[in-house]
Design an enzyme around this catalytic site. Structure first.
Site, mmCIF file in Angstrom:
data_model
loop_
_atom_site.group_PDB
_atom_site.id
_atom_site.type_symbol
_atom_site.label_atom_id
_atom_site.label_comp_id
_atom_site.label_asym_id
_atom_site.label_seq_id
_atom_site.Cartn_x
_atom_site.Cartn_y
_atom_site.Cartn_z
ATOM 1 N N PHE A 174 -1.729 36.964 31.733
ATOM 2 C CA PHE A 174 -2.698 38.061 31.608
ATOM 3 C C PHE A 174 -2.755 38.829 32.925
ATOM 4 O O PHE A 174 -3.014 38.260 33.970
ATOM 5 C CB PHE A 174 -4.090 37.498 31.284
ATOM 6 C CG PHE A 174 -5.185 38.534 31.310
ATOM 7 C CD1 PHE A 174 -5.238 39.540 30.346
ATOM 8 C CD2 PHE A 174 -6.164 38.516 32.297
ATOM 9 C CE1 PHE A 174 -6.246 40.501 30.366
ATOM 10 C CE2 PHE A 174 -7.183 39.473 32.318
ATOM 11 C CZ PHE A 174 -7.223 40.464 31.353
ATOM 12 N N HIS B 298 3.296 37.274 39.251
ATOM 13 C CA HIS B 298 1.853 37.203 39.511
ATOM 14 C C HIS B 298 1.288 35.819 39.238
ATOM 15 O O HIS B 298 1.653 35.196 38.244
ATOM 16 C CB HIS B 298 1.092 38.190 38.616
ATOM 17 C CG HIS B 298 1.279 39.603 39.037
ATOM 18 N ND1 HIS B 298 0.507 40.189 40.016
ATOM 19 C CD2 HIS B 298 2.168 40.537 38.666
ATOM 20 C CE1 HIS B 298 0.918 41.440 40.188
ATOM 21 N NE2 HIS B 298 1.933 41.675 39.390
#
Lengths: 173, 173
Positions: A114, A60
């Site tokens: 995160f 990601h």
């Protein structure tokens, strides 16, 4: 079972190779979205080990950015951009900078990016979530991140399923 | 605070470098075992991230063996041998083989070595614990392994503390 989905399409939904391989083997021919998602959840939470979770997280981009050095497919990068569209539309130079700084602090504490299912969420909402989650113990945060990853995976499986169904209908007309 | 303990001595207690560095910084001069252990627990459970946990696990030999390619200190290898002395004394060729096979299966599922505070435990006890824990979800097992690692670390900190105290007394005589 006929193969409707390829392993690399599942990798775009969730960047753990073990996850994609097991899902392709167990439900690669599925024509039922609910069943596909159920199988995916079982594999992700019960069979993929912590190394597989970290591998998926690493695929990601940092939130507020739209590509990662580890983003493993073009599809994944495009989906990520779409999922973050609300956040990007509601950000300012200063909130983006704050997000950037908190992201760095988060990665320093937890050792991974995160992760949040950003779909429909504004930048201030995401920032407040990040600050709240920052105080968690590492093991607690690891499990929350895995749950967020699964939400993202479910949205992407639904998109993939819709694409396949549309192309099947078009082929039959 | 004077440095009574060196970072490398803490690495022999728990193979995470982050753990050893933080413990040396926070309590390297401690002359109170309870306080030292309390600080170590806080660092291990609240500050060391999942990569640090995996690094510490990797420093252990597979149970039933007494050295690991990653065992990072001679002291650690010796302590490990001592901790497994009951297990080794109660093993037979066939239980050792069974332990070996289950260890391989465990590592295949969870991605790290089976970790147990073996001190005083027999091979049949350890085997039965391994089989029971094998059915856990990976995230659950990760936390159990971290708790076992902390038990091992506490025993080793106590040994280290005793060695230091004895040598201090000897120096003062």
């Amino acid at each position: 079972m006929d193969s409707r989905f390829e392993e690399k399409e599942f990798v775009a939904c969730c960047g753990s190779i073990k996850f994609a391989q097991q899902l392709a083997a167990a439900a690669g021919g599925s024509d039922n979205l609910e069943e596909l998602v159920e199988t995916a959840r079982d594999i992700w939470f019960n069979k993929v080990d912590v190394n597989g979770w970290l591998e998926a997280f690493a695929a990601h981009p940092q939130i507020g950015q739209t590509s990662s050095p580890n983003t493993n497919t073009e599809t994944s990068a495009q989906w990520s951009k779409g999922e973050q569209s609300t956040a990007l539309a509601t950000s300012t130079h200063s909130t983006l900078q704050e997000l950037f700084d908190w992201n760095a602090q988060y990665r320093q504490k937890f050792g991974f990016v995160f992760l949040i299912c950003a779909s429909g969420r504004t930048t201030p909402e995401i920032l407040s979530e990040l600050k709240m989650r920052y105080s968690n113990r590492p093991i607690v945060e690891l499990e929350i991140a895995a749950q967020e990853q699964m939400k993202i995976t479910e949205l992407r499986l639904a998109k993939l399923f819709a694409i396949k169904t549309t192309s099947k209908i078009n082929n039959e007309i």
